[in-house]
Design a protein around this motif. Sequence first.
Motif, PDB file in Angstrom:
ATOM      1  N   PHE A   1      -5.011   8.808   2.305  1.00 37.72           N
ATOM      2  CA  PHE A   1      -3.944   8.931   1.281  1.00 37.72           C
ATOM      3  C   PHE A   1      -2.472   9.949   1.901  1.00 37.72           C
TER       4      PHE A   1
ATOM      5  N   GLY B   1       0.647   5.297  -1.894  1.00 40.44           N
ATOM      6  CA  GLY B   1       0.194   5.728  -1.130  1.00 40.44           C
ATOM      7  C   GLY B   1      -0.238   5.963   0.093  1.00 40.44           C
ATOM      8  N   ILE B   2      -1.461   4.742  -0.489  1.00 41.98           N
ATOM      9  CA  ILE B   2      -2.372   4.879   0.647  1.00 41.98           C
ATOM     10  C   ILE B   2      -1.425   4.000   2.048  1.00 41.98           C
ATOM     11  N   GLU B   3      -2.633   5.240   3.676  1.00 42.79           N
ATOM     12  CA  GLU B   3      -2.305   5.286   4.018  1.00 42.79           C
ATOM     13  C   GLU B   3      -2.682   4.191   4.996  1.00 42.79           C
ATOM     14  N   ASN B   4      -4.421   3.925   5.186  1.00 44.67           N
ATOM     15  CA  ASN B   4      -5.139   3.502   6.094  1.00 44.67           C
ATOM     16  C   ASN B   4      -6.411   2.656   4.884  1.00 44.67           C
TER      17      ASN B   4
ATOM     18  N   MET C   1       0.572  -1.197  -0.172  1.00 40.80           N
ATOM     19  CA  MET C   1       0.064   0.069  -0.222  1.00 40.80           C
ATOM     20  C   MET C   1       1.221   1.345  -0.212  1.00 40.80           C
ATOM     21  N   ASP C   2       1.985   1.171   0.364  1.00 42.93           N
ATOM     22  CA  ASP C   2       3.006   2.035   0.591  1.00 42.93           C
ATOM     23  C   ASP C   2       3.170   2.876  -0.961  1.00 42.93           C
ATOM     24  N   LYS C   3       3.535   1.511  -2.119  1.00 41.08           N
ATOM     25  CA  LYS C   3       3.947   2.117  -3.337  1.00 41.08           C
ATOM     26  C   LYS C   3       2.998   2.972  -4.153  1.00 41.08           C
TER      27      LYS C   3
END
Length: 54
Positions: A54, A5-8, A1-3
């Motif tokens: 995001f 750009g999702i934080e939660n 999810m980091d790739k």
Amino acid sequence: MDKVGIENLRLYVQGSNLFTISGLPDGIDPESPGVNNGYYPQQRTIMGGITLTF
């Protein structure tokens, strides 16, 4: 999810009036007009959703 750009990420499902428990004999619908004095039956509702940060 980091790739991406999702934080939660949160997924949810909510249900209402999914089944009926009654003391009536099998085969008799408790929401039929002859049993409940003609009231319109309650609707089964299922909702779901996604929350992204995001």
